[in-house]
Motif scaffolding. Structure first.
Motif, PDB file in Angstrom:
ATOM      1  N   ASN A 188      -0.555  -0.892   7.169  1.00  0.00           N
ATOM      2  CA  ASN A 188      -0.878   0.199   8.082  1.00  0.00           C
ATOM      3  C   ASN A 188      -1.370  -0.360   9.412  1.00  0.00           C
ATOM      4  O   ASN A 188      -1.591  -1.553   9.551  1.00  0.00           O
ATOM      5  N   VAL A 189      -1.487   0.506  10.379  1.00  0.00           N
ATOM      6  CA  VAL A 189      -1.930   0.107  11.716  1.00  0.00           C
ATOM      7  C   VAL A 189      -3.458   0.161  11.747  1.00  0.00           C
ATOM      8  O   VAL A 189      -4.047   1.169  11.376  1.00  0.00           O
ATOM      9  N   PRO A 190      -4.106  -0.921  12.174  1.00  0.00           N
ATOM     10  CA  PRO A 190      -5.570  -0.909  12.226  1.00  0.00           C
ATOM     11  C   PRO A 190      -6.109  -0.005  13.332  1.00  0.00           C
ATOM     12  O   PRO A 190      -5.482   0.164  14.370  1.00  0.00           O
ATOM     13  N   PHE A 191      -7.281   0.566  13.065  1.00  0.00           N
ATOM     14  CA  PHE A 191      -7.965   1.339  14.097  1.00  0.00           C
ATOM     15  C   PHE A 191      -8.841   0.428  14.956  1.00  0.00           C
ATOM     16  O   PHE A 191      -8.898   0.573  16.158  1.00  0.00           O
ATOM     17  N   SER A 203      -1.516  -6.494  13.102  1.00  0.00           N
ATOM     18  CA  SER A 203      -0.519  -5.423  13.089  1.00  0.00           C
ATOM     19  C   SER A 203       0.024  -5.243  11.688  1.00  0.00           C
ATOM     20  O   SER A 203      -0.065  -6.141  10.849  1.00  0.00           O
ATOM     21  N   SER A 204       0.626  -4.104  11.462  1.00  0.00           N
ATOM     22  CA  SER A 204       1.298  -3.844  10.203  1.00  0.00           C
ATOM     23  C   SER A 204       2.357  -4.923   9.985  1.00  0.00           C
ATOM     24  O   SER A 204       3.073  -5.298  10.907  1.00  0.00           O
ATOM     25  N   TRP A 232       2.133 -13.978  11.379  1.00  0.00           N
ATOM     26  CA  TRP A 232       2.292 -12.787  12.206  1.00  0.00           C
ATOM     27  C   TRP A 232       3.647 -12.148  11.922  1.00  0.00           C
ATOM     28  O   TRP A 232       4.649 -12.850  11.763  1.00  0.00           O
ATOM     29  N   ALA A 233       3.712 -10.845  11.920  1.00  0.00           N
ATOM     30  CA  ALA A 233       4.960 -10.122  11.653  1.00  0.00           C
ATOM     31  C   ALA A 233       5.854 -10.055  12.886  1.00  0.00           C
ATOM     32  O   ALA A 233       7.030  -9.763  12.783  1.00  0.00           O
ATOM     33  N   GLY A 234       5.286 -10.278  14.062  1.00  0.00           N
ATOM     34  CA  GLY A 234       6.089 -10.246  15.281  1.00  0.00           C
ATOM     35  C   GLY A 234       5.958  -8.953  16.061  1.00  0.00           C
ATOM     36  O   GLY A 234       6.703  -8.713  16.993  1.00  0.00           O
ATOM     37  N   PHE A 235       5.011  -8.109  15.689  1.00  0.00           N
ATOM     38  CA  PHE A 235       4.788  -6.862  16.414  1.00  0.00           C
ATOM     39  C   PHE A 235       3.753  -7.074  17.499  1.00  0.00           C
ATOM     40  O   PHE A 235       2.984  -8.024  17.469  1.00  0.00           O
TER      41      PHE A 235
END
Length: 100
Positions: free
Chosen positions: A45-48, A54-55, A77-80
């Motif tokens: 999920n996307v952190p607040f 990142s997701s 890292w996912a690359g987002f």
């Protein structure tokens, strides 16, 4: 694309440093993650409040005394990219992270 069911995910705890302006408003955040190995998870999920995450990022975890998985560091890292919106100033924060 395969949809994750919540039953396939666990909650991972991230400790946060609260600054002198009391931001963020919490000292910890939990996020859903897919278990990859006993000490490695993929954020789902996307952190607040956690910055620089990142997701899809893969994170190393250890279990605390209560058995809760606690994030220790990012493994891959996912690359987002992520951006933060400053509602008071009305602009995008300069704190961008490029993982690619």
């Amino acid at each position: 694309m395969h949809q994750q069911r919540k039953s396939d995910l666990i909650r991972v705890l991230f400790s946060l440093d609260v600054d002198e302006d009391e931001w963020p408003p919490a000292s910890a955040e939990t996020m859903w993650a897919k278990v990859l190995s006993p000490d490695r998870v993929e954020i789902d999920n996307v952190p607040f409040f956690v910055r620089g995450l990142s997701s899809g990022d893969e994170v190393r975890v250890v279990r605390d005394d209560d058995g809760m998985p606690v994030a220790t560091d990012v493994i891959e890292w996912a690359g987002f990219e992520e951006g933060w919106w400053d509602y008071e100033e009305g602009n995008v924060s300069e704190r961008w992270r490029s993982a690619g």
